[in-house]
Design a protein around this motif. Structure first.
Motif, PDB file in Angstrom:
ATOM      1  N   VAL A  37       0.826  -1.205   0.000  1.00 41.33           N
ATOM      2  CA  VAL A  37       0.000   0.000   0.000  1.00 41.33           C
ATOM      3  C   VAL A  37       0.865   1.261   0.000  1.00 41.33           C
ATOM      4  O   VAL A  37       0.455   2.300  -0.511  1.00 41.33           O
ATOM      5  N   LEU A  38       2.089   1.164   0.531  1.00 40.81           N
ATOM      6  CA  LEU A  38       2.966   2.342   0.555  1.00 40.81           C
ATOM      7  C   LEU A  38       3.339   2.777  -0.856  1.00 40.81           C
ATOM      8  O   LEU A  38       3.351   3.973  -1.168  1.00 40.81           O
ATOM      9  N   ALA A  39       3.624   1.822  -1.727  1.00 41.76           N
ATOM     10  CA  ALA A  39       3.934   2.154  -3.122  1.00 41.76           C
ATOM     11  C   ALA A  39       2.701   2.703  -3.834  1.00 41.76           C
ATOM     12  O   ALA A  39       2.802   3.658  -4.616  1.00 41.76           O
TER      13      ALA A  39
ATOM     14  N   ILE B 260       0.230   4.337  -2.466  1.00 41.05           N
ATOM     15  CA  ILE B 260       0.013   5.693  -1.952  1.00 41.05           C
ATOM     16  C   ILE B 260       1.002   6.662  -2.585  1.00 41.05           C
ATOM     17  O   ILE B 260       0.629   7.771  -2.993  1.00 41.05           O
ATOM     18  N   ALA B 261       2.252   6.261  -2.703  1.00 43.36           N
ATOM     19  CA  ALA B 261       3.256   7.137  -3.321  1.00 43.36           C
ATOM     20  C   ALA B 261       2.884   7.462  -4.766  1.00 43.36           C
ATOM     21  O   ALA B 261       3.006   8.611  -5.200  1.00 43.36           O
ATOM     22  N   SER B 262       2.396   6.482  -5.507  1.00 45.92           N
ATOM     23  CA  SER B 262       1.973   6.720  -6.890  1.00 45.92           C
ATOM     24  C   SER B 262       0.789   7.678  -6.937  1.00 45.92           C
ATOM     25  O   SER B 262       0.737   8.577  -7.777  1.00 45.92           O
ATOM     26  N   SER B 263      -0.154   7.491  -6.036  1.00 47.12           N
ATOM     27  CA  SER B 263      -1.330   8.363  -5.998  1.00 47.12           C
ATOM     28  C   SER B 263      -0.930   9.799  -5.659  1.00 47.12           C
ATOM     29  O   SER B 263      -1.398  10.748  -6.292  1.00 47.12           O
ATOM     30  N   GLN B 264      -0.061   9.956  -4.674  1.00 49.09           N
ATOM     31  CA  GLN B 264       0.369  11.304  -4.307  1.00 49.09           C
ATOM     32  C   GLN B 264       1.173  11.956  -5.425  1.00 49.09           C
ATOM     33  O   GLN B 264       1.078  13.162  -5.636  1.00 49.09           O
ATOM     34  N   SER B 265       1.913  11.167  -6.168  1.00 51.19           N
ATOM     35  CA  SER B 265       2.646  11.689  -7.320  1.00 51.19           C
ATOM     36  C   SER B 265       1.673  12.182  -8.391  1.00 51.19           C
ATOM     37  O   SER B 265       1.881  13.238  -8.994  1.00 51.19           O
TER      38      SER B 265
ATOM     39  N   TRP C 270      -7.118   2.196  -2.961  1.00 51.09           N
ATOM     40  CA  TRP C 270      -8.281   1.631  -2.259  1.00 51.09           C
ATOM     41  C   TRP C 270      -8.389   0.132  -2.477  1.00 51.09           C
ATOM     42  O   TRP C 270      -8.976  -0.571  -1.659  1.00 51.09           O
ATOM     43  N   ALA C 271      -7.796  -0.386  -3.547  1.00 50.52           N
ATOM     44  CA  ALA C 271      -7.854  -1.822  -3.819  1.00 50.52           C
ATOM     45  C   ALA C 271      -6.717  -2.598  -3.147  1.00 50.52           C
ATOM     46  O   ALA C 271      -6.753  -3.819  -3.123  1.00 50.52           O
ATOM     47  N   THR C 272      -5.727  -1.900  -2.608  1.00 49.76           N
ATOM     48  CA  THR C 272      -4.572  -2.559  -1.995  1.00 49.76           C
ATOM     49  C   THR C 272      -4.809  -2.743  -0.502  1.00 49.76           C
ATOM     50  O   THR C 272      -5.091  -1.784   0.208  1.00 49.76           O
ATOM     51  N   VAL C 273      -4.673  -3.971  -0.054  1.00 51.62           N
ATOM     52  CA  VAL C 273      -4.864  -4.276   1.365  1.00 51.62           C
ATOM     53  C   VAL C 273      -3.514  -4.163   2.061  1.00 51.62           C
ATOM     54  O   VAL C 273      -2.563  -4.848   1.693  1.00 51.62           O
ATOM     55  N   PRO C 274      -3.413  -3.303   3.074  1.00 50.43           N
ATOM     56  CA  PRO C 274      -2.143  -3.169   3.799  1.00 50.43           C
ATOM     57  C   PRO C 274      -1.772  -4.472   4.492  1.00 50.43           C
ATOM     58  O   PRO C 274      -2.638  -5.191   4.976  1.00 50.43           O
TER      59      PRO C 274
ATOM     60  N   ALA D 111      -1.634   2.394   8.922  1.00 51.24           N
ATOM     61  CA  ALA D 111      -1.586   3.792   9.371  1.00 51.24           C
ATOM     62  C   ALA D 111      -1.454   4.728   8.168  1.00 51.24           C
ATOM     63  O   ALA D 111      -2.120   5.773   8.102  1.00 51.24           O
ATOM     64  N   ALA D 112      -0.613   4.350   7.216  1.00 50.72           N
ATOM     65  CA  ALA D 112      -0.429   5.185   6.019  1.00 50.72           C
ATOM     66  C   ALA D 112      -1.723   5.274   5.220  1.00 50.72           C
ATOM     67  O   ALA D 112      -2.049   6.331   4.672  1.00 50.72           O
ATOM     68  N   LEU D 113      -2.479   4.175   5.154  1.00 47.25           N
ATOM     69  CA  LEU D 113      -3.740   4.182   4.412  1.00 47.25           C
ATOM     70  C   LEU D 113      -4.752   5.126   5.063  1.00 47.25           C
ATOM     71  O   LEU D 113      -5.437   5.881   4.369  1.00 47.25           O
ATOM     72  N   VAL D 114      -4.829   5.112   6.375  1.00 45.52           N
ATOM     73  CA  VAL D 114      -5.747   6.020   7.064  1.00 45.52           C
ATOM     74  C   VAL D 114      -5.321   7.477   6.837  1.00 45.52           C
ATOM     75  O   VAL D 114      -6.143   8.341   6.569  1.00 45.52           O
ATOM     76  N   ARG D 115      -4.020   7.736   6.927  1.00 50.56           N
ATOM     77  CA  ARG D 115      -3.534   9.105   6.670  1.00 50.56           C
ATOM     78  C   ARG D 115      -3.814   9.526   5.230  1.00 50.56           C
ATOM     79  O   ARG D 115      -4.143  10.673   4.958  1.00 50.56           O
ATOM     80  N   HIS D 116      -3.695   8.576   4.310  1.00 50.87           N
ATOM     81  CA  HIS D 116      -3.970   8.891   2.906  1.00 50.87           C
ATOM     82  C   HIS D 116      -5.452   9.193   2.712  1.00 50.87           C
ATOM     83  O   HIS D 116      -5.808  10.080   1.935  1.00 50.87           O
TER      84      HIS D 116
END
Length: 163
Positions: free
Chosen positions: A56-58, A60-65, A105-109, A116-121
């Motif tokens: 999920v970290l990757a 999230i990074a792609s989404s923020q990019s 949203w499709a990636t399960v941490p 925690a990163a998913l909730v912050r995202h």
């Protein structure tokens, strides 16, 4: 000058198509995979086994990019009429935004850090949607109580008062 005015949109559209193809083919990821054996690896036998990063970290990074790309594009086109090439570029960026959001949203941490990163995202996306006063607006929505409670739990657990 007339020749430049005629050729500039063609060149701009060409560059846009090249960027789109590079993105769709995931050239950077393919390069990293092709040369994975060249990355340094710890040789200390007593070192702990490397942790696999939470997927999920990757995502999230792609989404923020993608969000940053749209912010930069919007700033570059603010206050003026966009060219046809710019409208095409905007559509590509918007598709990337939607795709990267959906991927998050499709990636399960798989780790506490990922959860925690998913909730912050989710809070970050709420701020993008509702603006700086997103917490007050989120409370009016169905998901607001859940998101705010999850965010408070993550902040209490990690001591990080993020978004």
């Amino acid at each position: 000058m007339a020749e430049f005015a005629r050729l500039q949109p063609i060149a701009s559209e060409r560059e846009l198509h090249l960027a789109q193809i590079t993105h769709e083919l995931r050239i950077g990821e393919l390069f990293a995979l092709a040369h994975a054996d060249e990355y340094p690896v710890a040789s200390d036998e007593d070192a702990p086994a490397p942790r696999t990063p939470d997927p999920v970290l990757a995502a999230i990074a792609s989404s923020q990019s993608a969000e940053a790309a749209m912010t930069a594009f919007a700033a570059s086109a603010a206050g003026r009429r966009m060219t046809d090439a710019e409208r095409i570029q905007e559509e590509v960026i918007e598709r990337d935004q939607r795709a990267t959001r959906a991927a998050v949203w499709a990636t399960v941490p798989s780790t506490a850090e990922g959860r925690a990163a998913l909730v912050r995202h989710a809070a970050y996306q709420a701020e993008l949607t509702f603006g700086a006063d997103w917490r007050a607006k989120a409370q009016q929505e169905f998901f607001g109580d859940f998101l705010l409670a999850s965010l408070a739990a993550v902040e209490a657990e990690t001591g990080n008062g993020g978004v």
